[in-house]
Scaffold this active site. Sequence first.
Site, PDB file in Angstrom:
ATOM      1  N   ASP A  10       0.877  -1.177   0.000  1.00 54.69           N
ATOM      2  CA  ASP A  10       0.000   0.000   0.000  1.00 54.69           C
ATOM      3  C   ASP A  10       0.914   1.228   0.000  1.00 54.69           C
ATOM      4  O   ASP A  10       2.120   1.131   0.211  1.00 54.69           O
ATOM      5  CB  ASP A  10      -0.878  -0.008   1.268  1.00 54.69           C
ATOM      6  CG  ASP A  10      -1.786   1.221   1.372  1.00 54.69           C
ATOM      7  OD1 ASP A  10      -2.316   1.670   0.344  1.00 54.69           O
ATOM      8  OD2 ASP A  10      -1.952   1.750   2.490  1.00 54.69           O
ATOM      9  N   SER A  11       0.293   2.376  -0.205  1.00 53.95           N
ATOM     10  CA  SER A  11       1.052   3.616  -0.110  1.00 53.95           C
ATOM     11  C   SER A  11       1.515   3.861   1.325  1.00 53.95           C
ATOM     12  O   SER A  11       2.430   4.640   1.558  1.00 53.95           O
ATOM     13  CB  SER A  11       0.159   4.773  -0.544  1.00 53.95           C
ATOM     14  OG  SER A  11      -1.020   4.764   0.235  1.00 53.95           O
ATOM     15  N   CYS A  73      -4.127  -1.219  -2.136  1.00 53.22           N
ATOM     16  CA  CYS A  73      -4.304   0.231  -2.222  1.00 53.22           C
ATOM     17  C   CYS A  73      -5.199   0.489  -3.431  1.00 53.22           C
ATOM     18  O   CYS A  73      -4.887   0.021  -4.543  1.00 53.22           O
ATOM     19  CB  CYS A  73      -2.936   0.874  -2.425  1.00 53.22           C
ATOM     20  SG  CYS A  73      -2.990   2.636  -2.792  1.00 53.22           S
ATOM     21  N   GLU A 153      -5.696   8.722   9.728  1.00 57.55           N
ATOM     22  CA  GLU A 153      -4.308   8.543  10.182  1.00 57.55           C
ATOM     23  C   GLU A 153      -4.012   9.338  11.445  1.00 57.55           C
ATOM     24  O   GLU A 153      -3.176   8.950  12.245  1.00 57.55           O
ATOM     25  CB  GLU A 153      -3.340   8.944   9.072  1.00 57.55           C
ATOM     26  CG  GLU A 153      -3.452   7.979   7.927  1.00 57.55           C
ATOM     27  CD  GLU A 153      -2.152   7.741   7.206  1.00 57.55           C
ATOM     28  OE1 GLU A 153      -1.268   8.594   7.294  1.00 57.55           O
ATOM     29  OE2 GLU A 153      -2.057   6.692   6.558  1.00 57.55           O
ATOM     30  N   CYS A 185     -11.180   2.704  -0.568  1.00 55.87           N
ATOM     31  CA  CYS A 185      -9.883   3.106  -0.022  1.00 55.87           C
ATOM     32  C   CYS A 185      -9.604   2.167   1.149  1.00 55.87           C
ATOM     33  O   CYS A 185     -10.512   1.906   1.962  1.00 55.87           O
ATOM     34  CB  CYS A 185      -9.937   4.551   0.462  1.00 55.87           C
ATOM     35  SG  CYS A 185      -8.428   5.058   1.301  1.00 55.87           S
ATOM     36  N   HIS A 187      -8.057   2.563   3.773  1.00 58.01           N
ATOM     37  CA  HIS A 187      -8.140   3.170   5.108  1.00 58.01           C
ATOM     38  C   HIS A 187      -9.579   3.099   5.664  1.00 58.01           C
ATOM     39  O   HIS A 187      -9.772   3.145   6.873  1.00 58.01           O
ATOM     40  CB  HIS A 187      -7.775   4.659   5.051  1.00 58.01           C
ATOM     41  CG  HIS A 187      -6.312   4.941   5.036  1.00 58.01           C
ATOM     42  ND1 HIS A 187      -5.502   4.600   3.993  1.00 58.01           N
ATOM     43  CD2 HIS A 187      -5.514   5.564   5.953  1.00 58.01           C
ATOM     44  CE1 HIS A 187      -4.266   5.006   4.255  1.00 58.01           C
ATOM     45  NE2 HIS A 187      -4.253   5.593   5.438  1.00 58.01           N
TER      46      HIS A 187
END
Length: 266
Positions: A10-11, A73, A153, A185, A187
């Site tokens: 992932d990024s 991702c 985050e 996404c 996240h």
Amino acid sequence: MKNLPIGVFDSGIGGLTVAHALKEKLPNESIVYFGDTEHLPYGEKSDEAIQDFSKKIAKFLMKKNCKAIVMACNSASSVAFDVVKKQADHISVFNVIDPIVKVVAKSCNDCKIGVIGTKTTIQSGVYSRKIQSICSSAKVASLATPLLVPMIEEGFVNEKISHQIIANYLSKKTLSSLDFLILACTHYPLIHQEISDFYNNKVDVIDSASIVADSIRSALDNKNLLNSNKTPKYQFYVSNFTNSFAESAKFFFKEEIKIKEVNIWN
Ligand code: DGL
């Protein structure tokens, strides 16, 4: 080959939601995870940059002897899947988009499907293209929601401020009267419940982690590549280590993990 690890990237640390789902659904599998924290966020980068980073990460995972690569991702899956597949043509490469499209397209006749994700993912138009190629009567409404990644985050989850940001995005006219909302996404599984609550559970909210893990399990099973050895190893790498990533990583992987910094760019 069976006992080799699965590579996941992932990024940053969002892909740990997918790694965690893989660990739950495939408890015998070893995992090598790479988070490109040096270049995060991919959602704001050009397609060419994301393709270049993704190819280098795939090369690193192949050097680690991975039997498969999971692009955990959405931004990279949207614009770099073909280049990674071409580069890693002797092993299986999985994106996080196709399994979701398959699940939604099964029941999407005349439905309205919302998609939220990074600017890269939404601007690529990949979800609407793929959904409509399977179900032409589906209406797809997409919205870039770039504040959600930094919000998560920074740990703003289940708080007044996150409720407000989520409500602000989801109240946009383009996302009205949805049957499904795809959380495009990696996240976003961390705010799945908050989003479902916004809709009073009246919209089917879909995140990728467990659907992707199920689909990888069956793909590896079909290729007779499931690990039979019951001593899995987990390795976690990032391109730029900070204590704050290490702190947040626990939250995404749901347990304490050891993260190493590695330079893969030369
Ligand atoms: N995890 C990334 C994704 O799924 C979002 C973070 C980023 O923009 O790099 O798109």
